[in-house]
Design a protein around this motif. Structure first.
Motif, short mmCIF file in Angstrom:
data_model
loop_
_atom_site.label_atom_id
_atom_site.label_comp_id
_atom_site.label_asym_id
_atom_site.label_seq_id
_atom_site.Cartn_x
_atom_site.Cartn_y
_atom_site.Cartn_z
N ASP A 58 0.85 -1.20 0.00
CA ASP A 58 0.00 0.00 0.00
C ASP A 58 0.89 1.24 0.00
N ASP A 59 0.85 2.01 -1.10
CA ASP A 59 1.73 3.18 -1.19
C ASP A 59 0.98 4.49 -0.97
N SER A 60 -0.09 4.44 -0.18
CA SER A 60 -0.87 5.67 0.09
C SER A 60 -0.05 6.70 0.86
N SER A 61 0.93 6.24 1.61
CA SER A 61 1.88 7.15 2.26
C SER A 61 3.16 6.37 2.54
N PHE A 63 4.86 6.02 5.33
CA PHE A 63 4.86 5.25 6.58
C PHE A 63 3.95 4.03 6.49
N VAL A 64 2.83 4.15 5.77
CA VAL A 64 1.97 2.99 5.55
C VAL A 64 2.71 1.93 4.74
N ALA A 65 3.41 2.39 3.69
CA ALA A 65 4.17 1.47 2.84
C ALA A 65 5.31 0.82 3.62
N ARG A 67 5.53 0.27 6.87
CA ARG A 67 4.98 -0.69 7.82
C ARG A 67 4.59 -1.99 7.13
N SER A 68 3.91 -1.87 5.99
CA SER A 68 3.51 -3.04 5.23
C SER A 68 4.74 -3.83 4.76
#
Length: 356
Positions: A58-61, A63-65, A67-68
């Motif tokens: 998930d590259d929406s942000s 930090f999200v990327a 963490r994933s």
């Protein structure tokens, strides 16, 4: 036998249900990846891990990327250290997520390196593995056909627009930028009432939905249905189209379940020469396929194929239907879901026998 097949459920993709159903029929107990570390006993009971789309992040942000990526990296390392056979299905050339491609590229490299077998759904995939990861990676590739969807969404329904001279095109699936819908709408708009396009699918986000909706409204011959099409409505939607228009991005697209869906329901497609199309052999003559390098070339090639379909329907109103019927016959013969289960079962037993 207990195995991880991930994801084990996907309400928006019957591919998973078909494959998992065949595996369960052969006695496999299917578990999701989330339960892998639920207990020591469960972890030990898992004999094999099979991953799909695991390279996507998930590259929406950032930090999200991140963490994933860290979570997935940790899982891969543990699978590697456990010695359990790892199988990965290669669905795309590269991840469709472009924003933070480093993460997905890294996961892909590890999946290729650490997998015992790489399941491919198009023969083109072997060449891509060889070019990107070397001969050792390409030797891991095992071709298994993508299961067809014949009868999955009900029976084929009679064509809705019989006697209508306009060419009716359909796009269905998740509405995402890499699917080149802006280009499709732009090309279709140049044909005026000769072509009618329906776009049916849930957009990746509200902003992109509004962008597509505005462009569709401006075109005048495009209908946008911005929602996930329920399984019960899919056969009716396909019956409303002469052909499906799927102008995918050649830089990332490799296989397409939507193309298999179209063929399963007696519809031809207008589509670039991705792996799914290239594998059709002599049956490619029943598809409006094309190649391109630049965006301008894509526009020109797509427009030429739409014009060809318009002319073909005008000359013979049943020509496109006959093309679709030929493609369905081929799907029934060469893309049988039962055979997919047989071949996966063979791969699993070979790997478990090698492990022993």
């Amino acid at each position: 036998m207990d195995i991880i097949f991930n994801p084990p459920v996907n309400e928006e993709n019957q591919y998973i249900q078909l494959v998992v159903g065949e595996l369960r029929a052969k006695g496999y107990r299917i578990h999701p990846l989330d339960t892998f570390f639920s207990s020591v006993r469960h972890f030990r009971s898992i004999k094999l891990v099979h991953l799909n789309w695991f390279e996507n992040v998930d590259d929406s942000s950032f930090f999200v990327a991140l963490r994933s990526f860290v979570r997935k990296l940790t899982v891969l390392v543990i699978i590697k250290l456990s010695g359990k056979p790892l199988v990965w299905t290669m669905h795309n050339r590269t991840s469709h997520e472009k924003g933070l491609a480093f993460f997905s590229r890294t996961l892909t490299r590890l999946l290729v390196r650490w997998s015992w077998r790489v399941v491919i759904h198009s023969h083109q995939s072997t060449e891509l593995l060889l070019a990107a990861h070397g001969a050792k990676a390409s030797r891991k590739a095992v071709y298994i056909p993508h299961p067809n969807f014949i009868g999955v969404y009900g029976a084929v329904q009679p064509a809705t627009h019989q006697g209508d001279e306009a060419l009716h095109l359909l796009f269905t699936g998740m509405v995402k930028p890499y699917k080149n819908l802006e280009l499709l709408i732009d090309v279709v708009s140049t044909f005026g009432p000769e072509v009618q396009l329906t776009i049916a699918g849930k957009a990746i986000d509200g902003q992109y939905q509004q962008q597509v909706a505005r462009q569709a409204a401006k075109a005048g011959n495009v209908q946008f249905l911005p929602y996930f099409v329920p399984d019960s409505e899919l056969a009716t939607l396909l019956a409303s189209a002469d052909a499906m228009a799927l102008p995918y991005d050649l830089s990332s697209s490799l296989n397409s379940g939507t193309i298999i869906l179209a063929f399963s329901y007696q519809r031809t497609v207008i589509c670039p020469d991705i792996g799914t199309v290239a594998d059709l052999g002599t049956y490619r003559q029943y598809v409006f396929h094309y190649e391109y390098v630049t965006e301008d070339e894509h526009r020109t090639a797509l427009k030429e194929q739409v014009a060809r379909a318009v002319a073909m329907k005008r000359q013979d109103p049943t020509a496109l239907e006959r093309m679709g019927a030929q493609l369905q016959d081929y799907m029934a013969e060469a893309y049988n879901p039962h055979q997919v289960g047989v071949e996966l079962d063979g791969i699993y037993h070979e790997l478990l026998g090698r492990q022993a």
